[in-house]
Scaffold this motif. Structure first.
Motif, short mmCIF file in Angstrom:
data_model
loop_
_atom_site.label_atom_id
_atom_site.label_comp_id
_atom_site.label_asym_id
_atom_site.label_seq_id
_atom_site.Cartn_x
_atom_site.Cartn_y
_atom_site.Cartn_z
N ASN A 58 0.90 -0.89 -0.07
CA ASN A 58 -0.13 0.10 -0.16
C ASN A 58 1.04 1.27 0.07
OD1 ASN A 58 -2.01 -1.63 0.28
ND2 ASN A 58 -2.52 -1.53 2.44
N GLY A 59 1.75 1.44 -1.07
CA GLY A 59 2.69 2.48 -0.94
C GLY A 59 3.45 2.81 0.10
N GLY A 60 3.87 1.76 1.02
CA GLY A 60 4.66 1.59 2.18
C GLY A 60 3.97 2.14 3.34
N THR A 61 2.52 2.20 3.28
CA THR A 61 1.99 2.55 4.66
C THR A 61 1.58 1.49 5.55
OG1 THR A 61 -0.22 2.58 3.40
CG2 THR A 61 1.18 4.73 3.37
N THR A 62 1.93 0.28 5.17
CA THR A 62 1.35 -0.94 5.66
C THR A 62 2.53 -2.04 5.47
OG1 THR A 62 -0.99 -0.52 5.19
CG2 THR A 62 -0.35 -2.74 5.92
N GLU A 63 2.66 -2.56 6.75
CA GLU A 63 3.50 -3.78 6.72
C GLU A 63 2.63 -5.06 6.71
OE1 GLU A 63 7.76 -5.35 7.23
OE2 GLU A 63 6.82 -3.23 6.88
N ARG A 64 3.04 -6.22 5.69
CA ARG A 64 2.30 -7.24 5.63
C ARG A 64 3.04 -8.38 5.94
NH1 ARG A 64 -1.07 -9.95 0.60
NH2 ARG A 64 -1.09 -11.96 1.28
N PHE A 65 2.63 -9.11 6.96
CA PHE A 65 3.13 -10.31 7.79
C PHE A 65 2.45 -11.56 7.19
CE2 PHE A 65 3.95 -6.84 10.63
CZ PHE A 65 5.40 -7.19 10.95
N HIS A 66 3.15 -12.10 6.35
CA HIS A 66 2.59 -12.88 4.96
C HIS A 66 2.69 -14.54 5.39
CE1 HIS A 66 1.44 -13.82 0.91
NE2 HIS A 66 2.41 -14.73 1.08
#
Length: 170
Positions: A32-40
């Motif tokens: 999201n354009g660097g606004t969210t960190e996804r833990f996958h």
């Protein structure tokens, strides 16, 4: 009464029973354009046997007082079941391997902060054991036809025992 020692929940210790859901050591990347960190890919949802479908539920667990006695175990033979806490809090996890129930192979764990668990299909486990306060969990499990909850009353209850380092017995 039999005693079951409670140990710290770690990925390695819990691997025979499913997966620990936690951010520590998880694969992650920005989105999201660097606004969210996804833990996958934190856990495998396994619910499709017998035409099953994925359910997302909220469970509200009442706190249990220590000492805790274990007199009932359950399993879900058609699907996995994941418990993800919605706030940092302590709870206990008691499990036994899938297959014919053998109390000699039960293990008990205490959780640390935000850890969740994903019980593998058929793994025996005790119902939620929240400590300290009312605790909410997102639960991902199986919906669909067919019996998917076996309960077993233990012939004799077990009492959970805590290591001094667990800081739970106080």
């Amino acid at each position: 009464m039999k005693i079951l020692q409670v140990e710290r929940l770690t990925r390695a210790a819990f691997a025979p029973f499913g997966e620990v859901i936690e951010l520590d050591g998880a694969r992650h990347f920005p989105i999201n354009g660097g606004t969210t960190e996804r833990f996958h890919d934190l856990a495998r949802v396994d619910v499709t046997d017998g035409g099953g479908r994925t359910l997302i539920n909220l469970f509200r667990a009442q706190p249990r007082a220590l000492p805790v006695e274990i007199a009932l175990m359950e399993r879900h033979p058609l699907g996995s079941q994941a418990f993800i806490p919605l706030q940092a809090g302590r709870y206990l996890v008691v499990v036994a391997p899938a297959g014919e129930f053998d109390p000699a192979h039960m293990r008990a764990f205490w959780t640390d902060a935000w850890q969740g668990v994903n019980y593998a299909k058929g793994v025996w486990h005790h119902p939620l054991l929240a400590l300290d306060r009312v605790s909410d969990f997102v639960v991902v499990d199986r919906g669909g036809e067919g019996p998917n909850c076996d309960e077993l009353q233990l012939a004799r209850p077990w009492r959970l025992a805590f290591e001094a380092s667990a800081d739970l017995a106080a």
